[in-house]
Write a protein that holds these residues in place. Structure first.
Motif, PDB file in Angstrom:
ATOM      1  N   GLY A  89      84.094 -39.364 -25.730  1.00  0.00           N
ATOM      2  CA  GLY A  89      83.208 -39.513 -24.570  1.00  0.00           C
ATOM      3  C   GLY A  89      83.521 -38.593 -23.416  1.00  0.00           C
ATOM      4  N   ASN A  90      84.778 -38.164 -23.289  1.00  0.00           N
ATOM      5  CA  ASN A  90      85.092 -37.251 -22.190  1.00  0.00           C
ATOM      6  C   ASN A  90      84.203 -36.022 -22.308  1.00  0.00           C
ATOM      7  OD1 ASN A  90      87.035 -38.064 -20.267  1.00  0.00           O
ATOM      8  ND2 ASN A  90      88.536 -38.159 -21.926  1.00  0.00           N
ATOM      9  N   SER A 104      74.588 -41.904 -26.870  1.00  0.00           N
ATOM     10  CA  SER A 104      75.767 -42.104 -26.027  1.00  0.00           C
ATOM     11  C   SER A 104      76.115 -43.586 -26.014  1.00  0.00           C
ATOM     12  CB  SER A 104      75.502 -41.620 -24.602  1.00  0.00           C
ATOM     13  OG  SER A 104      75.641 -40.211 -24.551  1.00  0.00           O
ATOM     14  N   GLU A 119      79.909 -48.764 -19.522  1.00  0.00           N
ATOM     15  CA  GLU A 119      79.979 -48.263 -18.144  1.00  0.00           C
ATOM     16  C   GLU A 119      78.813 -47.339 -17.797  1.00  0.00           C
ATOM     17  OE1 GLU A 119      81.388 -47.059 -20.755  1.00  0.00           O
ATOM     18  OE2 GLU A 119      82.488 -45.187 -20.468  1.00  0.00           O
ATOM     19  N   ASN A 132      75.253 -41.380 -17.339  1.00  0.00           N
ATOM     20  CA  ASN A 132      75.325 -40.770 -18.673  1.00  0.00           C
ATOM     21  C   ASN A 132      74.992 -39.276 -18.562  1.00  0.00           C
ATOM     22  OD1 ASN A 132      75.028 -39.948 -21.322  1.00  0.00           O
ATOM     23  ND2 ASN A 132      73.161 -41.141 -21.699  1.00  0.00           N
ATOM     24  N   GLY A 133      76.035 -38.471 -18.420  1.00  0.00           N
ATOM     25  CA  GLY A 133      75.822 -37.016 -18.354  1.00  0.00           C
ATOM     26  C   GLY A 133      75.833 -36.378 -19.743  1.00  0.00           C
ATOM     27  N   ASN A 134      76.463 -37.055 -20.695  1.00  0.00           N
ATOM     28  CA  ASN A 134      76.644 -36.416 -22.003  1.00  0.00           C
ATOM     29  C   ASN A 134      75.341 -36.256 -22.777  1.00  0.00           C
ATOM     30  OD1 ASN A 134      79.306 -36.311 -21.426  1.00  0.00           O
ATOM     31  ND2 ASN A 134      79.996 -37.695 -23.049  1.00  0.00           N
ATOM     32  N   GLY A 137      83.469 -43.971 -27.685  1.00  0.00           N
ATOM     33  CA  GLY A 137      83.766 -45.085 -28.593  1.00  0.00           C
ATOM     34  C   GLY A 137      84.471 -44.708 -29.886  1.00  0.00           C
TER      35      GLY A 137
HETATM   36  P1  AMP Z   1      85.360 -43.038 -24.639  1.00  0.00           P
HETATM   37  O1  AMP Z   1      85.469 -41.877 -25.603  1.00  0.00           O
HETATM   38  O2  AMP Z   1      84.221 -43.943 -24.911  1.00  0.00           O
HETATM   39  O3  AMP Z   1      86.681 -43.745 -24.582  1.00  0.00           O
HETATM   40  O4  AMP Z   1      85.120 -42.391 -23.212  1.00  0.00           O
HETATM   41  C1  AMP Z   1      86.074 -41.518 -22.642  1.00  0.00           C
HETATM   42  C2  AMP Z   1      85.706 -41.196 -21.213  1.00  0.00           C
HETATM   43  O5  AMP Z   1      84.478 -40.490 -21.188  1.00  0.00           O
HETATM   44  C3  AMP Z   1      85.505 -42.409 -20.328  1.00  0.00           C
HETATM   45  O6  AMP Z   1      86.031 -42.100 -19.043  1.00  0.00           O
HETATM   46  C4  AMP Z   1      84.019 -42.538 -20.285  1.00  0.00           C
HETATM   47  O7  AMP Z   1      83.580 -43.186 -19.124  1.00  0.00           O
HETATM   48  C5  AMP Z   1      83.537 -41.114 -20.334  1.00  0.00           C
HETATM   49  N1  AMP Z   1      82.208 -41.076 -20.957  1.00  0.00           N
HETATM   50  C6  AMP Z   1      81.882 -41.687 -22.119  1.00  0.00           C
HETATM   51  N2  AMP Z   1      80.584 -41.482 -22.400  1.00  0.00           N
HETATM   52  C7  AMP Z   1      80.096 -40.711 -21.407  1.00  0.00           C
HETATM   53  C8  AMP Z   1      78.799 -40.175 -21.142  1.00  0.00           C
HETATM   54  N3  AMP Z   1      77.777 -40.385 -21.970  1.00  0.00           N
HETATM   55  N4  AMP Z   1      78.631 -39.424 -20.039  1.00  0.00           N
HETATM   56  C9  AMP Z   1      79.688 -39.212 -19.193  1.00  0.00           C
HETATM   57  N5  AMP Z   1      80.924 -39.701 -19.398  1.00  0.00           N
HETATM   58  C10 AMP Z   1      81.131 -40.445 -20.487  1.00  0.00           C
END
Ligand code: AMP
Ligand code: MG
Length: 405
Positions: free
Chosen positions: A301-302, A182, A186, A201-203, A249
């Protein structure tokens, strides 16, 4: 933009069964795919065997189904008869015991009555038939006969058959190791209290659970920060796995560094963005060095995007690496339990609750506000497929759904 089915084809093209290895036939082998034909080392059953508790007899003695016979011995499973049967004689026999020579039928115990300790009265309704209640030697399998073929998935019945032909190990396609990484400045670990601007980090735990269910072996990596160096070192580590799953990301933001770093370390991109909702920014590539190879998925990340992309693309990839050939993901038709109005500009996977009724599958859309709403998925066990457009689906209308465990 690439369609979901074209993206599938790309993944399938690059996902080949892992090279076979020898594995012990223990709990970890359940669900793996056999990579050799396995032959029996003996006849099964190894002798003519009784299928009933009762008496081994000569059918010729029971022309009208009735007779009084002399009992000459008793044989239980695991023993062998010592006496052969002559006319007018019977051997008391238990299920699984070998039939004595001279006998050609077994009469079940319920059709008999002991007159004294030497004589038994038989009362069959019809004349006894030669072979009744006897499983002949080698009826199940012959020595040298292939009993489980390469490509079979090891289920409980394969475990049983392999053990009965003397196998404690077998050549299988191993379960792929799936590294989970992950990314995001944040993120904090689940045991930590998030500070301002942070989330847990729930993912990673969610993907770990999905990997286990899909038959992979998860390997959790540390959280990667949104810095090229940190990302690169964790990605390099993750490329030792058969599959590297990244979360976050991969979109178009300033700190969406994943595709660039993957290119830097030599990952060949096959697609980046698929026409779907949620999950559009998904990335897929492959990496190869000498005889090492990895499939690389960059999941958005969503959380819901991550989960849906896993089910659509990563689960089938794991299945192929495991040597499975059956098509997945599994789409089925289900009848809507209520009216459903929905407008979307991209093919959409909308969470629903699937159940089986007397008339077939039924599905009810759940309340949901988008790809960040993982809690909205708690009552869901499926995704309703909605093509682009403005829809007014009526109750009882049939819609395609993606079955998710
Ligand atoms: P990103 O794809 O990095 O732009 O993230 C998109 C959204 O998903 C943002 O609101 C992140 O905070 C959330 N997010 C990204 N990684 C995780 C994770 N490992 N667990 C929970 N939420 C996440
Ligand atoms: Mg991010």
């Amino acid at each position: 933009m690439l369609s979901v089915s074209a993206a599938h084809e790309q993944v399938s093209r690059h996902a080949a069964p892992l090279p076979p290895t020898t594995a012990a036939l223990d709990a970890a082998a359940l669900g793996l795919v056999l990579a050799e034909d396995v032959a029996s080392d003996l006849d099964m059953p190894p002798f003519d065997k009784s299928l009933m508790d009762g008496y081994a007899v000569r059918a010729g003695d029971l022309k009208d189904g009735r007779a009084v016979l002399t009992v000459i011995e008793e044989v239980t499973a695991g023993q062998t008869p010592t006496l052969s049967l002559s006319a007018g004689q019977a051997t008391r026999i238990m299920t699984g015991a070998p039939i004595p020579t001279g006998a050609d039928a077994v009469v079940m115990i319920e059709r008999t009555k002991m007159l004294d300790d030497r004589r038994v009265e038989i009362e069959e309704k019809a004349p006894a038939k030669s072979g009744q209640n006897i499983l002949p030697r080698a009826h199940e399998m012959r020595q040298g006969q292939v009993v489980v073929k390469a490509g079979a998935r090891l289920r409980p019945q394969e475990f049983g058959v392999l053990a009965s032909v003397g196998r404690t190990s077998a050549l299988v396609h191993p379960a792929p190791v799936v590294a989970i990484l992950s990314t995001g400045d944040e993120l904090v670990h689940p045991h930590q209290k998030p500070g301002p601007g942070q989330i847990r980090n729930g993912n990673s735990p969610m993907l770990l659970a999905q990997v286990c269910r899909a038959g992979g072996v998860p390997r959790l990596l540390d959280i990667a920060r949104d810095r090229v160096e940190h990302l690169r070192s964790l990605i390099t580590d993750g490329l030792h796995a058969d599959i590297l799953l990244l979360s976050g990301g991969v979109s178009a933001g300033k700190l969406d560094l994943v595709p660039g770093v993957l290119a830097d370390v030599g990952v060949e991109p096959h697609f980046h963005k698929v026409e779907m909702k949620p999950g559009k920014p998904i990335f897929f590539g492959t990496w190869q060095k000498d005889d090492r190879k990895a499939l690389v998925f960059g999941l958005p990340g969503n959380p819901v995007s991550s989960l849906v992309c896993f089910e659509l693309f990563v689960r089938p990839a794991i299945a192929r690496l495991c040597g499975l050939t059956e098509a997945c993901p599994c789409m089925i038709q289900a009848a809507l339990q209520e009216d459903f109005n929905y407008r979307t500009d991209r093919p959409t996977y909308y969470p629903g609750s699937l159940s089986l009724s007397a008339t077939g599958y039924e599905v009810r859309p759940v309340a949901w506000f988008g790809s960040a709403d993982l809690c909205g998925l708690l009552p869901a066990n499926t995704f309703i497929f909605v093509p682009p457009g403005e829809h007014r689906f009526a109750a009882r209308q049939s819609v395609p759904v993606l079955k998710v465990e």
